[in-house]
Design a protein around this motif. Structure first.
Motif, PDB file in Angstrom:
ATOM      1  N   TYR A 137       0.646  -1.206  -0.157  1.00  0.00           N
ATOM      2  CA  TYR A 137       0.164  -0.309   0.069  1.00  0.00           C
ATOM      3  C   TYR A 137       1.495   1.287  -0.033  1.00  0.00           C
ATOM      4  CZ  TYR A 137      -3.517  -3.346   1.458  1.00  0.00           C
ATOM      5  OH  TYR A 137      -4.443  -4.303   1.719  1.00  0.00           O
ATOM      6  N   ARG A 162      -4.198   6.224  -2.435  1.00  0.00           N
ATOM      7  CA  ARG A 162      -3.771   4.780  -2.264  1.00  0.00           C
ATOM      8  C   ARG A 162      -3.529   3.869  -3.585  1.00  0.00           C
ATOM      9  NH1 ARG A 162      -6.331   0.632   0.786  1.00  0.00           N
ATOM     10  NH2 ARG A 162      -5.383   0.513   2.604  1.00  0.00           N
ATOM     11  N   THR A 164      -2.664   0.361  -4.071  1.00  0.00           N
ATOM     12  CA  THR A 164      -2.702  -1.113  -3.389  1.00  0.00           C
ATOM     13  C   THR A 164      -2.259  -1.630  -5.095  1.00  0.00           C
ATOM     14  OG1 THR A 164      -4.603  -1.444  -2.553  1.00  0.00           O
ATOM     15  CG2 THR A 164      -3.940  -2.881  -2.565  1.00  0.00           C
ATOM     16  N   TYR A 177      -7.599  -8.311  -3.786  1.00  0.00           N
ATOM     17  CA  TYR A 177      -7.221  -7.250  -3.025  1.00  0.00           C
ATOM     18  C   TYR A 177      -8.136  -5.762  -3.615  1.00  0.00           C
ATOM     19  CZ  TYR A 177      -4.355  -9.737  -0.262  1.00  0.00           C
ATOM     20  OH  TYR A 177      -3.197 -10.304   0.672  1.00  0.00           O
ATOM     21  N   VAL A 226     -11.362   2.042   5.912  1.00  0.00           N
ATOM     22  CA  VAL A 226     -10.721   1.146   5.732  1.00  0.00           C
ATOM     23  C   VAL A 226      -9.895   1.384   7.147  1.00  0.00           C
ATOM     24  CG1 VAL A 226      -8.186   0.272   5.069  1.00  0.00           C
ATOM     25  CG2 VAL A 226     -10.551   0.562   3.524  1.00  0.00           C
ATOM     26  N   LEU A 250      -7.222  -4.858  11.968  1.00  0.00           N
ATOM     27  CA  LEU A 250      -7.602  -4.122  11.008  1.00  0.00           C
ATOM     28  C   LEU A 250      -8.955  -4.493  10.373  1.00  0.00           C
ATOM     29  CD1 LEU A 250      -6.595  -3.071   8.270  1.00  0.00           C
ATOM     30  CD2 LEU A 250      -5.297  -4.977   7.825  1.00  0.00           C
ATOM     31  N   TYR A 251      -9.047  -3.945   9.768  1.00  0.00           N
ATOM     32  CA  TYR A 251     -10.562  -3.730   8.439  1.00  0.00           C
ATOM     33  C   TYR A 251     -10.273  -3.057   7.349  1.00  0.00           C
ATOM     34  CZ  TYR A 251     -15.163  -4.540   7.146  1.00  0.00           C
ATOM     35  OH  TYR A 251     -16.274  -5.275   6.389  1.00  0.00           O
ATOM     36  N   ASP A 252     -10.372  -3.576   6.252  1.00  0.00           N
ATOM     37  CA  ASP A 252     -10.631  -3.701   5.252  1.00  0.00           C
ATOM     38  C   ASP A 252     -10.754  -4.460   4.311  1.00  0.00           C
ATOM     39  OD1 ASP A 252      -9.743  -3.007   2.700  1.00  0.00           O
ATOM     40  OD2 ASP A 252      -7.858  -2.806   3.050  1.00  0.00           O
ATOM     41  N   HIS A 253     -12.398  -3.910   3.502  1.00  0.00           N
ATOM     42  CA  HIS A 253     -13.084  -4.730   2.511  1.00  0.00           C
ATOM     43  C   HIS A 253     -13.098  -5.263   1.868  1.00  0.00           C
ATOM     44  CE1 HIS A 253     -17.276  -5.023   1.303  1.00  0.00           C
ATOM     45  NE2 HIS A 253     -17.140  -5.121   0.737  1.00  0.00           N
ATOM     46  N   ASN A 254     -11.794  -4.405   0.930  1.00  0.00           N
ATOM     47  CA  ASN A 254     -10.935  -5.273  -0.319  1.00  0.00           C
ATOM     48  C   ASN A 254      -9.938  -6.796   0.468  1.00  0.00           C
ATOM     49  OD1 ASN A 254     -12.667  -3.516  -1.942  1.00  0.00           O
ATOM     50  ND2 ASN A 254     -10.419  -2.292  -1.764  1.00  0.00           N
ATOM     51  N   GLN A 255      -9.660  -6.372   1.606  1.00  0.00           N
ATOM     52  CA  GLN A 255      -9.473  -7.597   1.967  1.00  0.00           C
ATOM     53  C   GLN A 255      -9.995  -9.353   2.324  1.00  0.00           C
ATOM     54  OE1 GLN A 255      -5.851  -7.420   4.562  1.00  0.00           O
ATOM     55  NE2 GLN A 255      -4.825  -5.772   3.745  1.00  0.00           N
TER      56      GLN A 255
END
Length: 290
Positions: A137, A162, A164, A177, A226, A250-255
């Motif tokens: 990132y 940002r 990725t 991702y 995120v 951690l919270y990341d919708h894409n992960q």
């Protein structure tokens, strides 16, 4: 008078704008069993890391640099070697003061890991889910920084790019991702980034460092924040021995659409560097020497 002037000049010469705070750690753990009815497996593990904060502060200029590197493994009999810690976190932020404790700022940050991660506890025979720069990132943005003292810094960037990166070809499939298409190696997002660092001295030789961040992508589902938090509790036993407890959320919708949690506890060798003094009332210098 001449002697006093020379003394003042010598004193001024010792004043520098840079300060460094850092910790070098090597944590070791081991367990052995023989005819132990309660059960257990022989294992040995290690974790090494560095955590540095390099700050330049003079006049209206503020330049902060953070270097966090960590890697660890555990070898358990019958299971093999597994990764227990893996982090690369580098960032730099420059600000120019426009009001008391407030800075117009811009900066860059990079986050990734050293080695591959696998779905089944980092078992290399299982499905690969991450690798070096997969994901990686990169954040680049401008905004304002608020720094009232050496223990608290908050940065708000309403304009932040940002990117990725997914540079491992095995992981370049749509949806991984957040990638849009199979074969894509990167995903571009633009939005708001907020970060904060708060250091607390609980008592002598016990310190807690809190780091939090939030990112919202203006371009796609801005409500999918995120969110990240990292806490490091350092309990210093003596000059070279300390205990570290870490907690990462951690919270990341894409992960993954679940809250991720990682916690570690280690006792081992630690060498601290603290060459920074509290800023003067004028905030125009920091000293290298205590």
């Amino acid at each position: 008078m001449a002697q006093e002037a020379k003394a003042d000049a010598a004193k001024a010469d010792t004043v520098k704008a840079w300060s460094i705070q850092g910790q070098n750690t090597l944590m070791l753990n081991q367990a052995a069993f023989s005819n132990w009815v309660g059960g257990g497996a022989n294992n040995v593990g290690w974790l090494a890391g560095v955590n540095y904060n390099l700050t330049y502060e003079k006049g209206k200029d503020l330049w902060e640099n953070i270097i966090i590197l960590g890697y660890g493994q555990n070898n358990t009999k019958g299971i093999g070697t597994r990764k227990t810690q893996d982090v690369i976190n580098l960032s730099t932020n420059y600000g120019r003061e426009f009001a008391k404790n407030w800075y117009l700022s811009g900066g860059i940050g990079l986050q990734t890991q050293f080695a591959g991660g696998y779905e089944d506890g980092n078992n290399p025979d299982a499905k690969k889910i991450s690798n070096f720069m997969a994901p990686g990132y990169l954040n680049v943005g401008v905004g304002v920084t608020y720094r009232p003292n050496d223990n608290f810094t908050a940065t708000l960037r309403p304009a932040n790019a940002r990117v990725t990166f997914v540079l491992d070809k095995e992981l370049q499939t749509a949806g991984t991702y957040g990638l849009k298409n199979d074969g894509d190696s990167s995903l571009f997002q633009f939005g708001f980034l907020g970060t904060a660092i708060y250091k607390i001295k609980i008592m002598d030789n016990i310190n807690l460092t809190n780091t939090a961040s939030v990112f919202s992508n203006y371009l796609d589902h801005p409500e999918r924040l995120v969110l990240g938090y990292s806490g490091i509790l350092n309990m210093k036993i003596n000059k070279f021995i300390s205990t570290n407890v870490t907690l990462d959320l951690l919270y990341d919708h894409n992960q993954i659409q679940k809250t991720q949690l990682k916690q570690t506890l280690g006792v081992g060798f630690a060498y601290n560097i603290d060459n920074g003094k509290k800023r003067s009332d004028k905030k125009d210098n920091q000293s290298w020497m205590k």
